[in-house]
Design an enzyme around this catalytic site. Structure first.
Site, mmCIF file in Angstrom:
data_model
loop_
_atom_site.group_PDB
_atom_site.id
_atom_site.type_symbol
_atom_site.label_atom_id
_atom_site.label_comp_id
_atom_site.label_asym_id
_atom_site.label_seq_id
_atom_site.Cartn_x
_atom_site.Cartn_y
_atom_site.Cartn_z
ATOM 1 N N LYS A 80 0.964 -1.106 0.149
ATOM 2 C CA LYS A 80 0.024 -0.102 -0.264
ATOM 3 C C LYS A 80 0.941 1.174 0.078
ATOM 4 O O LYS A 80 1.866 1.214 0.665
ATOM 5 C CB LYS A 80 -1.141 0.083 1.458
ATOM 6 C CG LYS A 80 -1.878 1.106 1.314
ATOM 7 C CD LYS A 80 -2.718 1.104 2.479
ATOM 8 C CE LYS A 80 -3.922 1.906 2.493
ATOM 9 N NZ LYS A 80 -4.789 1.989 3.923
ATOM 10 N N SER A 155 -9.725 1.585 3.044
ATOM 11 C CA SER A 155 -8.961 2.502 2.120
ATOM 12 C C SER A 155 -7.815 1.392 1.369
ATOM 13 O O SER A 155 -7.258 1.962 0.453
ATOM 14 C CB SER A 155 -8.102 3.338 2.933
ATOM 15 O OG SER A 155 -7.156 2.809 4.021
ATOM 16 N N SER A 179 -9.404 -0.491 7.410
ATOM 17 C CA SER A 179 -9.261 -0.431 5.989
ATOM 18 C C SER A 179 -8.395 -1.684 5.181
ATOM 19 O O SER A 179 -7.970 -1.660 3.997
ATOM 20 C CB SER A 179 -8.160 0.656 6.039
ATOM 21 O OG SER A 179 -8.969 1.909 5.930
#
Lengths: 495, 475
Positions: A80, A155, A179
């Site tokens: 990420k 997210s 997330s």
């Protein structure tokens, strides 16, 4: 040629280690999959084809010399974009970090590298990890591979998609209020949020420091366990990391659940939950029972306050954490239209005005308000008290049961754009996941079925602090008893 | 009402930079004078993702000062974020302590008056902005350097008292080895909170905070100016406003920097990146055991133990190295403390001020100093000769005092016969002066003594010369 489907972490690692496959070939397959699919899916913000190829060749060379490779040798892994990588762009999905190339590696990155992982690229996410649909990315739209008109969740949407669409063997995300678990659920993969302090936050760009944790995604529980084993453990560079022994998580997974007490919080099956989701989760609870577990009704009475508490604490911390993006030392700096320099105050204002997206600004303002003189006691301090009560709820529940099972998300993946205009509706997507972060506990989401529209549904297994082995065992036993994992998203090449 | 009807209420906030080798939350060096941004890393640059890790040494220094001034050490204390924007503040917040400082309470005895301390807390320094023709730049070498902020209660009432308090505090931090106390270089900085009120009133007046005062002299000047200014405001029917004022040392005045309405809302909250600090009793005891004797206590002990004068004791305890050396010298010498003190505060200190006390101690150890003192006591050498031998020992960094006296012929003559001959020669060579003395001009005694010393090239024992000259003149 298509990728060998699915590309499992342990399977790939073992195939490379015993010489069945070359790390370079595995890497090329992953890169080809990205090339083929990511134009549409938008999982990546940066693909490091050159660096990944070089790393893979180095692994092959190490193996050729007969040396012992690391636990992830040759395994393509995506990260990420909120985790800093030396020499690779790290944007956090935000314009304000446009052009930022970190001079250092996060501790989890250093551990991946030391284990021989091949870092294939940086994944798309909501700006600064703020969002539940990945639609707050400043760079590109991420799509759900099960239905590309739908969101992948957020997210850590890109990390979930990269794994779901077989563009890498596993990935890292970050989980502040769900997330990792929520996009895992929406994209049909396994995602784990470790106990606060289990994994180093050094180099994880902070959203809400007291809630953030880095965690793994993969298509199988065993692979998630293996990746967790590599990244977990004490880090002297993170004062909040805990010095507790790290078991080899993938070695101790069980397939029966005899004697395991599973709690079902009555507050979680209330209005707002999608009927198909509820049916799938209830079905999963039945399966857990078949496997030997006992099901118990438990209460987490402060659940109704969790979301409000979360959005006060997370935004308060964020308002301070995001103060450093001032355009002075790194990333984006606003200039005058003619390219000239602005006066200091104007430069701050213009940089932050243009560099941050709407959701980030909204949260900075909320958090600034919650910490302001005259409001601190009523908001921030009260939220901290509620947080303590929520922790107490879990402590009490975990005296009666070993794990707690809930839906991960009240609904399956929704249409792109459906909730963009209504932030509150978007916040409600985190209703089952935020409590775990507030309590500092661990949780994992594992696929537990599909809707009539062939959209994945996730089962969340929550455990007390440092009970990762326990929740992984329950998730693994469940996963092995079902065939959900054999279903794959529609693939243009195989369709 | 006149000026005399007012009294001032003063409290000081002192920032002392700690003498730790590394910064408060990272391993970067704290050395002064490196090229800009040389001592930096992801942590003190505030790069995304970097996290602070507390320096144990800084905590130890805070406890050391806290114990020395009688504070209560908070076993559970916490760091908080103080949020504000400034280019020299990389994270957009300063890590400081707010509601739970490491030290609370405490006191300092200042010229017979007790000044209470409110708190001492740890915090990181900011960087520094440099403005020149080319524009403005930021140097972050200082960012993250550990500071202790020492906050007094408003117990001071004159600029002079504030000066005495500040010097006393400086002596203590230097003595404890936690800070070099250098105001000019900014490692010891002071902000003053000043208000005025009718003498004897209970209510406090509105205060102004004066910043940017970088010498002891300026602190007193700034406070004196500010008191006069506030009294003038009140006398002319106005009221003092709460504000922050800057001291302009060139003009000797304070000027408004920002008012109450522009005051920052720092939005303090506990720093989630750092766990609350848990200080064990045992580690407080460890620090207590290593505390040196403080100047005031040592001064009293010197008076009693060595019988030296108050003035000598003040001089000899001002510097820890000197004070400790005096103790060692006295153990080796075992003679009259007043004589040892006399030598140390004059000849010895003159050289030590020049070369640094530690260097002089290393070059001429206490045993040799004791020898020199004993040689004077025994009449073997004169005070002038001792000065000469001492200088030689310092220069060479080695050598035996007795050997030097022998080689250089510095031993003084106590042989009465030889001195008598010299006295007789001087008196017969100066018949007019002898007559004048005998007629009542007794001041001439020193002239005769001087002539005899000259004739013996300084080697005659002056006490004996004195006795003999008197004896001859009176006969």
């Amino acid at each position: 040629m298509t990728a060998r489907y699915p590309m499992g972490l342990i399977e790939t690692r073992d195939a490379i280690a015993c010489g069945d496959r070359r790390a370079r070939d595995v890497c090329d397959e992953a890169l080809r999959a990205i090339e083929t699919r990511d134009v549409e899916l938008g999982a990546f913000l940066h693909v490091d084809a050159e660096g990944a190829g070089r790393d893979a060749e180095r692994i092959d060379a190490v193996l050729a010399r007969g040396e012992r490779p690391g636990d992830l040798a040759g395994v393509p892994i995506a990260v990420k974009d909120v985790i800093v990588t030396r020499g690779l762009p790290t944007t956090c999905g935000s314009r304000i970090l446009d052009g930022f190339i970190p001079p250092y590696d996060a501790t989890v990155i250093a551990r991946l590298r030391a284990a021989g992982a091949v870092l294939i690229g940086k994944t798309n996410c909501d700006e600064f990890a703020m969002g539940s649909s990945n639609e707050n990315s400043a760079y590109r739209v991420a799509r759900n591979p099960w239905d590309t008109t739908r969101v992948p969740g957020g997210s850590s949407g890109g990390s979930a998609v990269a794994v779901a669409a077989n563009m890498c063997a596993a990935s890292l995300g970050s989980d502040t209020g769900g997330s990792i678990r929520q996009p895992a659920s929406l994209a049909g993969v396994v995602g784990l949020k470790p106990t606060y302090g289990r994994v180093s936050r050094y180099g994880l760009v902070a959203f809400a420091s007291s809630l953030d944790q880095v965690g793994p995604f993969a298509r199988a529980v065993r692979d998630v366990a293996e990746l967790l084993t590599v990244i977990a453990g004490h880090d002297p560079l993170d004062s909040t990391s805990v010095d507790a022994p790290v078991p080899h998580y993938s070695h101790n997974l069980r397939t029966t659940l005899k004697g395991v007490r599973v709690g079902v919080p009555r507050e979680y099956f209330v209005e707002g939950i999608d009927a198909e989701v509820e049916r799938a989760v209830r079905g999963a609870l039945g399966r857990l029972k078949d496997l030997g577990a006992t099901i118990h009704d438990v209460s987490l009475p402060h659940t109704p306050y969790a979301l409000g508490c979360y959005y006060l604490i997370a935004t308060a911390e964020a308002s301070s954490n995001l103060a450093r993006y001032d355009g002075i030392r790194f990333g984006f700096r606003a200039a005058r239209a003619d390219g000239g320099a602005l006066a200091l105050r104007e430069q701050y204002t213009a940089t932050r005005e243009r560099g941050f997206g709407d959701e980030v600004k909204r949260r900075i303002m909320l958090g600034t308000f919650a910490l302001s003189s005259g409001y601190y006691d009523a908001y921030y301090l009260k939220a901290q008290k509620v947080r303590a009560l929520i922790q107490r709820d879990f402590d009490a529940a975990f005296r009666e049961v070993d794990v707690i099972a809930t839906p991960t998300s009240p609904t399956a993946a929704w249409k792109l754009g459906a909730k963009v205009a209504d932030p509150l509706q978007m916040y409600l997507a985190d209703i089952y996941t935020v409590s775990c972060n507030l309590a500092g506990n661990c949780g994992v989401s594992v696929p537990c079925g599909f809707t009539s529209e062939n959209l994945p549904i996730g089962l969340q297994i929550l455990g007390p602090a440092f009970a990762e082995e326990r929740i992984l065992s329950v998730a693994h036993a469940y996963e092995q008893s079902e065939a959900w994992r054999t279903r794959v998203p529609p693939h243009p090449e195989t369709a | 009402m006149t000026r005399a009807d007012f009294e001032a209420v003063i409290g000081l906030e002192v920032h002392a930079q700690l003498l730790t080798a590394s910064k408060l939350f990272c391993g970067c060096s704290t050395t002064f004078g490196a090229p800009p941004n040389h001592h930096t890393c992801p942590v003190c640059l505030g790069l995304p993702g970097a996290l602070p890790v507390l320096s144990r040494r800084a905590v130890e220094f805070a406890i050391r000062l806290g114990l020395a001034v009688g504070c209560t050490i908070r076993k559970k204390n916490r760091f908080a974020r103080k949020n504000y924007f400034y280019p020299d503040l990389p994270k957009g917040y300063q890590i400081s302590q707010y509601e739970e400082p490491i030290c609370e309470g405490g006191r300092l005895d200042v010229a017979g008056k007790v000044v209470r301390l409110r708190r001492i807390h740890m915090e990181e320094d900011a960087g520094k902005c440099v403005h020149d023709a080319a524009g403005s730049s930021v140097d972050l070498n200082r960012a993250g350097v550990p500071l202790l902020e020492i906050v007094s209660e408003p117990d001071l009432s004159t600029p002079e008292e504030a000066g005495v308090y500040l010097r006393a505090l400086r002596d203590i931090v230097v003595y404890l080895g936690v800070c070099d106390g250098n105001m000019e270089e900014g490692s010891f900085r002071c902000d003053a909170n000043v208000s005025v009120r009718r003498a004897g009133a209970r209510e406090l007046g509105t205060r102004a905070e004066i910043k940017n005062v970088n010498s002891f002299r300026f602190v007193e000047k700034a406070i004196a100016y500010e008191i006069a200014r506030q009294v003038d405001v009140v006398l002319s029917g106005g009221s003092v406003v709460q504000e922050t004022r800057l001291f302009d040392s060139d003009r000797g005045i304070t000027q408004s920097m920002r008012g109450k309405e522009e005051a920052h809302d720092y939005r303090y909250f506990p720093d989630p990146d750092l766990l609350p600090l848990d200080i064990a009793d045992a580690s407080i005891d460890d620090v207590r055991r290593t505390l040196p004797e403080l100047p005031a206590a040592r001064r009293s002990r010197f008076l009693v133990e060595y019988g030296i004068s108050e003035a000598d004791a003040v001089v000899l305890t001002a510097d820890r190295v000197v004070a400790e050396f005096f103790d060692v010298v006295m153990r080796a010498y075992a003679g009259d403390g007043r004589r040892a003190a006399g030598f140390l505060r004059t000849d010895w200190l003159r050289v030590a001020n020049d070369r640094g006390a530690a260097d002089v101690v290393a070059r001429v150890p206490a045993a040799k100093i004791a020898q020199l003192l004993q040689m004077v006591d025994a009449g073997t050498i004169s005070i002038a000769a001792r000065r000469e031998v001492f200088a030689l020992l310092v220069d060479a960094g080695e050598g035996d005092p007795e050997a030097i006296v022998r080689e250089r012929g510095l031993a003084q003559t106590s042989d009465a016969g030889a001195i008598e001959a010299a006295v007789d020669a001087v008196l017969s060579a100066n018949p007019n002066e002898v007559a004048a003395y005998r007629a009542g001009k007794e001041k001439l005694l020193s002239f005769f003594v001087g002539q005899v010393m000259k004739a013996t090239r300084g080697k005659a024992n002056p006490a004996i010369v004195n006795d003999l000259v008197l004896k001859r003149l009176r006969s």
